[in-house]
Write an enzyme that holds these catalytic residues in place. Structure first.
Site: not given
Ligand code: CAA
Length: 295
Positions: A119, A139, A151, A189
């Site tokens: 990352s 990434h 990325e 990031n």
């Molecule tokens: N695997 C598969 N599907 C998943 C999942 C997982 N681990 N978690 C959630 N989902 C799916 C759910 O099944 C749901 O699908 P449907 O709409 O088709 O039913 C959908 O995602 C939405 O999930 P929820 O309704 O349970 O919950 P939510 O609406 O709160 O969404 C989330 C969950 C997608 C995680 C959302 O909260 C989100 O987008 N959060 C931000 C995530 C983010 O910013 N990620 C990047 C982090 S930075 C990084 O990763 C890199 C780094 O280097 C730091």
């Protein structure tokens, strides 16, 4: 030649998500972990995620079985010798990554592309002396099955042919690639870390409570989760490591890890994956943990 056989090294939160997505897209995948226990844990995570997808009607039982049949789980790095692409998703440590890629370099043919899911570590530092022209950053974002972005990090030595092959691969796994320059933190990031750290500084200064800061960004800006929930979700230890790497690279105070981040990690509160971070994740809904010793 188009990529067909893929290796994924590391089957933690990110590696298991990557392996799942790649296998679901029809690729033959070998997943490698260092020991039997983490390998079994990673496999269980993938099976759980596929089961959930079937439950939700996003995947047929037949496609789940086919995806699982395309995956081989191993602890032997030698099994990766015939891969067209190897994606590394191990700990965020340059020496550990270089050790792995040096071993792979001796095993794999010269055309095999090496990719790191780092990352924040510069790809050039990882690739120097190890087929740097066939080396990229790939990434992914958590949760890998959901987040569309990848990325693609191009070092100053990555060839144009490698970039074209990797872009085609990312599109075949139904993700959206962007090109990022090989500088610590890449695009996401570089922007996300200062935002997360500003939330911690705001909490330290008493601008608002943790829940209210989270609520502010969800309800005021339409973010899917607030900054503290997001840090717990990414992993507090991972966030700290990214800050350290970025601070080391830029020497800019905006990337310097705040004391509170270090203290929470020192207590072993790594976020959702360890059950506790800024929130307690052991129940049905996350509960904010007090930071004033009144636990
Ligand atoms: N695997 C598969 N599907 C998943 C999942 C997982 N681990 N978690 C959630 N989902 C799916 C759910 O099944 C749901 O699908 P449907 O709409 O088709 O039913 C959908 O995602 C939405 O999930 P929820 O309704 O349970 O919950 P939510 O609406 O709160 O969404 C989330 C969950 C997608 C995680 C959302 O909260 C989100 O987008 N959060 C931000 C995530 C983010 O910013 N990620 C990047 C982090 S930075 C990084 O990763 C890199 C780094 O280097 C730091």
């Amino acid at each position: 030649m188009a990529i067909q056989k893929v290796g994924v090294v590391g089957c933690g939160l990110m590696g298991s998500g990557i392996a799942e997505v790649v296998a679901r897209s029809g690729f033959d995948v070998i997943v490698r972990e260092v020991g039997e226990a983490p390998l079994a844990q990673g496999k269980k995570r993938i099976e759980g995620s596929l089961a959930k997808a079937v439950e939700k009607g996003k995947l047929s039982a037949a496609d789940r079985d086919a995806a699982l049949a395309r995956m081989t789980f191993t602890t032997a790095v030698e099994k990766l010798a015939d891969r067209d692409l190897v994606i590394e998703a191990i700990i965020e440590d340059l020496a550990a990554k270089r050790e792995l890629f040096t071993a792979l370099d001796a095993l794999c043919p010269k055309q095999t592309i090496f990719a790191s899911n780092t990352s924040s570590l510069p790809i050039t530092d990882m690739a120097a002396g190890i087929r740097a022209d066939r080396f990229v950053g790939l990434h992914f974002f958590n949760p890998v099955p959901v987040m569309k972005l990848v990325e693609v990090v191009r070092s100053i030595a990555t060839s144009k042919a490698t970039m074209a092959e990797v872009f085609a691969f990312v599109k075949r796994i139904e993700k959206e690639p962007i090109t990022a320059k090989d500088t610590a933190g890449f695009v996401v990031n570089l922007l996300l870390i200062p935002y997360m750290l500003d939330a911690i500084h705001a909490l330290e200064r008493g601008v608002g409570s943790m829940e209210d800061i989270d609520k502010a960004m969800v309800l005021g800006c339409g973010h899917p989760m607030g900054p503290f929930t997001l840090i717990d979700f990414v992993g507090i230890d991972t966030t700290l490591r990214i800050c350290e790497i970025m601070y080391e690279e830029y020497r800019d105070p905006k990337y310097a890890p705040p004391g509170l981040l270090k203290r929470v990690v020192a207590l072993g509160r790594f976020g959702k994956k360890s059950g506790k971070g800024f929130y307690d994740w052991s129940g049905a809904a996350p509960i904010p943990l007090p930071l004033d010793g009144e636990i």
